[in-house]
Each structure stands twice: as structure tokens, then as C-alpha cells.
Design an enzyme around this catalytic site. Sequence first.
Site, PDB file in Angstrom:
ATOM      1  N   HIS A  74      11.366  19.989  39.858  1.00 23.00           N
ATOM      2  CA  HIS A  74      11.757  20.482  38.637  1.00 23.00           C
ATOM      3  C   HIS A  74      11.756  19.215  37.646  1.00 23.00           C
ATOM      4  CE1 HIS A  74      11.714  24.750  39.531  1.00 23.00           C
ATOM      5  NE2 HIS A  74      12.203  24.087  40.718  1.00 23.00           N
ATOM      6  N   ASN A 147      12.510  31.469  38.914  1.00 22.78           N
ATOM      7  CA  ASN A 147      11.155  30.722  38.776  1.00 22.78           C
ATOM      8  C   ASN A 147      10.424  31.926  38.279  1.00 22.78           C
ATOM      9  OD1 ASN A 147      11.437  28.367  40.030  1.00 22.78           O
ATOM     10  ND2 ASN A 147      10.826  29.157  42.010  1.00 22.78           N
ATOM     11  N   HIS A 338      23.523  25.267  39.196  1.00 24.44           N
ATOM     12  CA  HIS A 338      23.834  25.658  40.460  1.00 24.44           C
ATOM     13  C   HIS A 338      23.780  27.083  40.760  1.00 24.44           C
ATOM     14  CE1 HIS A 338      25.778  25.389  44.353  1.00 24.44           C
ATOM     15  NE2 HIS A 338      27.064  25.191  44.017  1.00 24.44           N
TER      16      HIS A 338
END
Length: 704
Positions: A74, A147, A338
Amino acid sequence: MSDHKEPNPKEQQLKGFHNHNESEPLTTDQGTKVTDTSKSLTAGERGPTLMEDFHLREKITHFDHERIPERIVHARGFGVHGEFQVYESLNDLTSASFLQDPNQKTPVFVRFSTVVGSRGSADTVRDVRGFATKFYTEDGNFDLVGNNMPIFFIQDAIKFPDVVHAIKPEPDNEVPQASAAHDTFWDWVVQNRESAHMIMWLLSDRGIPRSFRMMEGFGVHTFRLVNADGQTHFVKFHWKPTLGVHSLTWDEAQKLAGTNPDFHRQDLWDAINNGEYPEFELGIQVIKENEQFDFDFDILDPTKLWPEEQVPVRVVGKMTLNRNQDNFFAETEQVAFHIGNVVPGIDFTNDPLLQGRLFSYLDTQLLRLGGPNFHEIPINRPITPVHNNQRDGFHRMTINQGKVAYSPNGLQHNNPQPSSSGEGGFEHHPEHVDGAKVRRQSVSFQDHYSQATLFYNSLSDHEKRHLYKAFHFEVGNVKDPSIKQQVVEMFNHVSHTLAKQIARGVGVKEPEPVHDGANPTPSQALSQANTTYSPKTRKVAILLGEGFEYHEVDQFMNEMMQNGVHVEVIHQTLGEVKSANQEPVMVHQNYATTHPVMYDGLFIPGGQQHIDQLLNHYEANTFVKEIFVHAKTIGASQEGVGLLANNLPESFQTAPEQATDQLFEDLGIITARTNDLSSFSQTFLTALSKHRHWERETIDTKQA
Ligand code: HDD
């Protein structure tokens, strides 16, 4: 949603860190004003540079250290600010504070990304898109790091380095960039059959979205929601774009990678600057604790989705992206997501992929952002106060007062104090866990094909066609014939028709049919063809030569603008172009500065002189052909039809006269025989809102 008169708490916090240079004297990093920043201090005009030139040394040293490691995956992304609001309280399911009050706006920062390419790679490559959202809630930061596909390549995080090594450029020559079309990736695929479902999504149109604004987002994993009474439910998170889900064609994606590698970030940046705020509705699928074994898949398996027909999506809120970042590095590059950033009311499950991710994200930020204080970087700060005994480390910003940096302590009355769950402390769901230590996979994780088949069965004809072509490209680029054959055998378990198509395209043996699985009924939710349509924010090109019909252009542009459609005038040269009655129109682009792949539709107005000019102009003819081949809406009025006809495939010219108009309209080609374009514009808008007219792909386009 927000007019920004009242900055939200995150914006207020960020403002405290803004630094404006206008009307300010230039200084060193130590605040000393400098007399000259373009000439080094030298011994004589032609002499050597002096060590004592602190300004030169500081300037160059800072420059030498300007880069941080790019994200291992990413790396290329783009961030925007926004706000989230829940539609109604979800207190029956969760105690998360930001999901309680419909009047409360929670600030968010979203980073969209591609996975495989380096930071400078193109936006429109075939890839999964990251969709990471940081909610700055009153209980601390909650990161939903998802995603644009609802499932993943692998079931266990221990395989992540393997899949990433296989898909990244090959290590001997670092080729190819941002692409899965090479031997190591497909070698990995055939050795890891659990990837079958994800490969189907990746090679479908979802792998080449039209815009970040027009793709879904998924939290992928099964999470838990926990309410104030401690009751839990399993949940999957969805983001549903209000503009629908749409894709580029493969050919466009390739061309855009060259003509505008920033296509997606530019599109998002422009939309927000234009006040066309992208909106995504938050959806949840919920399964009760006691229903977790009622399905023919394991709800903890991240290669499985929950079919919406079985577990409907409840739409619970909306996120509006309404502000562009001020500084790419400070915000997009330094934001640290995170999956372990959760708030009371949201908890984890035993999904082995989720569990492994919990380790990886904190670790990667330590490397990328150079130490344990990255939570103090403005974009990462929660809007809630931070109090603990963590101290020191590189780049510490906070000045902690007092002597006490441990707990429990007596000197400071044991402050800062832990909170009970009733006081807002995060309490992990006390799930009972019992088992032998094993490196073994549950048998419930071993069906790799049923949902891949479900996905295939759910695609429309044009989506299937695109999928075959994607396989032809991806697997066709594999050099090792045995890998190609194994791919065909693997996907023969998904669909025999698909496997035969792949085999034909890549020149290996067609497989025998296998009968090893169910043939699931299609799920409407899995085809993009069933999503919302709107012409809003679409971009239409108008081709003009000198001597066009002014009235038509004026009327068309107004109708488009009123419906939220953007129009750009294209002419051979920039400046102005004049109509038949000498009315000037401003030119936005010439053929060198733009390309048909930048538009969703095309309009060719009437005017004999202008059409004669365009007919003789190679680039204008090519423009029409490309728009046609990419299945986009085309409108032409009066003499404009001449330019259109000149560039249509032969089969169009021979269509029976009476059927022509209908045939044209069904294929997204709108023509007008008079210069009153009001009904024409409405038909054009309806056609534009369909995004594409895929039936055109089945027409013989030899002549186009
Ligand atoms: Fe990951 C970044 C999404 C599995 C390890 N991941 C990253 C980003 C997204 C995802 C959107 C970019 C965040 C940003 O914009 O800064 N990752 C996913 C999803 C997964 C997934 C949806 C599967 C469901 N990831 C996954 C696994 C591992 C990682 C199994 C490791 C075991 N991911 C990382 C990372 C990254 C990352 C190495 C790279 C940069 C970063 O975290 O901040 O830690």
C-alpha cells in the site's frame, strides 16, 4: 454535510500545527533570518565552499533526510478528511460512542491506496485498493483498515510475506512494477488454492475501479460488536458508495497509467475541491453468537464473504469526505493505521489473518516513522487526551511533568489510573478459549472453490468477458508453461467454462470437466451491474472545430451543468473557438493535453464547417473511435452525426433504417435531428448514468 464554518475537533487540533509562509521572512530551522538562500558561503567568488556555512549544511542535510521508508504494501495512496454520522443509535449491538448519537459527527481521515506498486506507480493498475479509515472518536481512535474486496488471498497471516514477495516485482531484476502478471505470483497462486476466490475478484472489473469514489470498501474480517451489557455479535463492515460501483476498461486503465498516472488521486482531489463530496454509507452484516455455525462456510475464514442474501447488509450511517489534506507528506504519508486501534464496543475474533495483522501494523510504523512516538504526529493524534507512563524515544513531543513514570505508584496517588469498563475502559470480550498448541488448519477452512464459483456465477456476461480477458493477460504473461497449465486446472474447480476460456487464451491444454462442488445460485450483490447509477460528477468532452452551432453547445453545457455533469471543450488549440455566428467559446483542452480516456462521454454538436474540419482531423476521428470502443455514451446532433458515422463500425452502417435509432440508443449513442436539444440532453443523461454500454463490446468493431 459540513460547511466548515465550525472546524470539528480534529480540524481544530490540526490547525494548531499549521505553518504558513506567506509574508514571513525566511529563516533557518533555528529561527535565524537568512540573507541569501541561493548562494553558498565561499572563500572568494570562485573559491571553495566554507564549512561554517551553517545554512547550506542545514538545508542540504534536511533535504538528504526527506524520505522515509515507503510502506511495504500500500505504498501509493491518497488521503482525505471527512466526517461520519450514524443514522440511528446502534446501542442494541455496541457501546462504541461514535455509533450512538445520530447528531454526532465523528471526524475521519481516509487513505485509499493500491497494494503492490511503489509510491510513484500509476493509480489505474490492476490491483486491490486499500480503503483505510481512521475515526477520531471520543473514546480514542478506531481504525477500519479494509480493502475494496470483501475477502483476502490467504487465511493465515504467516503467509503474508510469501504472497507479497510473490506478487511484488521479481527480486533479480525488479520487474514488473505494480503487476501480478508474472511467474512468481502465479506459481504462488497454484501452490495456495485458498487464493482462488480473491483471484476472481482481483481479475474482475473490481481490480480497475473508475474512481476511489465509485468502489465499495470492506473490513474483510469478522469483528465483534459488544454492547453495554457485554452481549456480543459477529459483524462484517461494508462501505457502499452512493455513486455506485464502476470500473475502467482494461485498455483505458493501461492508457491512463501513461497519460495520467495520478488519475484517481486527481479525481478525488477535484471532486472535493468542487464541493462534490464523496459519500459512503456504512453497512453492517450481523450474525448472532449462537448462529455462528449455521453456515456452509466458517465465519472466521477471511477468504469467505457472507452472501448478502443470507445475511443482509443493514445500512447504519454515512461518511462524507469533505476536505482535502493540506500537506501530502504530513498527512497521507505519515498517517499510521493499525487494525489494533479499537474502541470499547468493537472487538476482535479468532480469524487467524486478523490475529496476525494485530502484530504487523504497530511494528511497521516503528520502522516507517522512526520510533515509538508516531502517535504524536498530528494526523495520528486522537482527539481524546493521552495519559500514560510511556516515555522518551525518538522525536518525543510531549513534555511529561513530574517524577513518576510508573504504575502502580504512591507518589502520585496511582495516577494516571486505569478505568473500569463502566468508566469507559476497554475490556476484552472474555471469550472462553481452550485448545492444544498446534500448527494446523481447521477443516472448516478447506473449501476453496464454492465461493469463487458463487462469484463467477453472479457476474453479468460483460463482467465474465472482462474476467476471461484479464486471465489471458495475467496468465499469458507467465513464461513457465507448467504454471499456466496448473492455473487452468485450479480454476477448472471454479468453472469449467472459465477454465476452457483461460486455456484457449494462454495456449495450454483444455481440461476435462470436474464435478467436485456445488453450483451456487447467483448473488445480486456481487455484480457491479446491479449498483446505483447517477450521471453526477461524470465528465463529458465536446469536440469543436470553427463554425459549430453555438445554441446547441450552450444548451447542452447548461443542461449538463444543472445535472452535476462536467463538460470540457476540446479543440486543436487552446484559447477560444468561434461558432458559425462568431460566438466565442473557451477551450479547456487541446488534443495534446487530453485524451479520450479522461472522459465518461462525448458530445459532437452540429455545424457544417466545424464538422468538415473535424472530419479531416486525425485526432478528432481517433477520439470518437476510442470513446466508442470504451463503450461510453456518445451524443451527436445534426451535422455532428456525420463525424460519428464516419467512426462507427461497419455493422452500424448496414443496420436496417427503421431499427437504427433504437439500436443506437440501446447502445448509448444518442442523436438529434433538430437543434432543440432538451429531450436529447435528457436521453443523453440517462445513457451517461448507465456508466457504459457494454453490449457494444459484442459488436464487430473491426472498422471502429
Ligand atoms: Fe495490511 C497496510 C489492508 C492483511 C500488513 N493493509 C495496509 C493498508 C491497508 C491494508 C488498507 C494501508 C494502510 C494505509 O493506508 O496506510 N491488509 C489489509 C487488509 C488485509 C490485510 C484488508 C486483509 C484482510 N496486512 C495484512 C496482513 C499483514 C498486513 C495479513 C501482515 C501480516 N498491511 C500490513 C503492513 C502495512 C499494511 C505491513 C504496510 C504499511 C502499513 O501497514 O502501515 O503492516
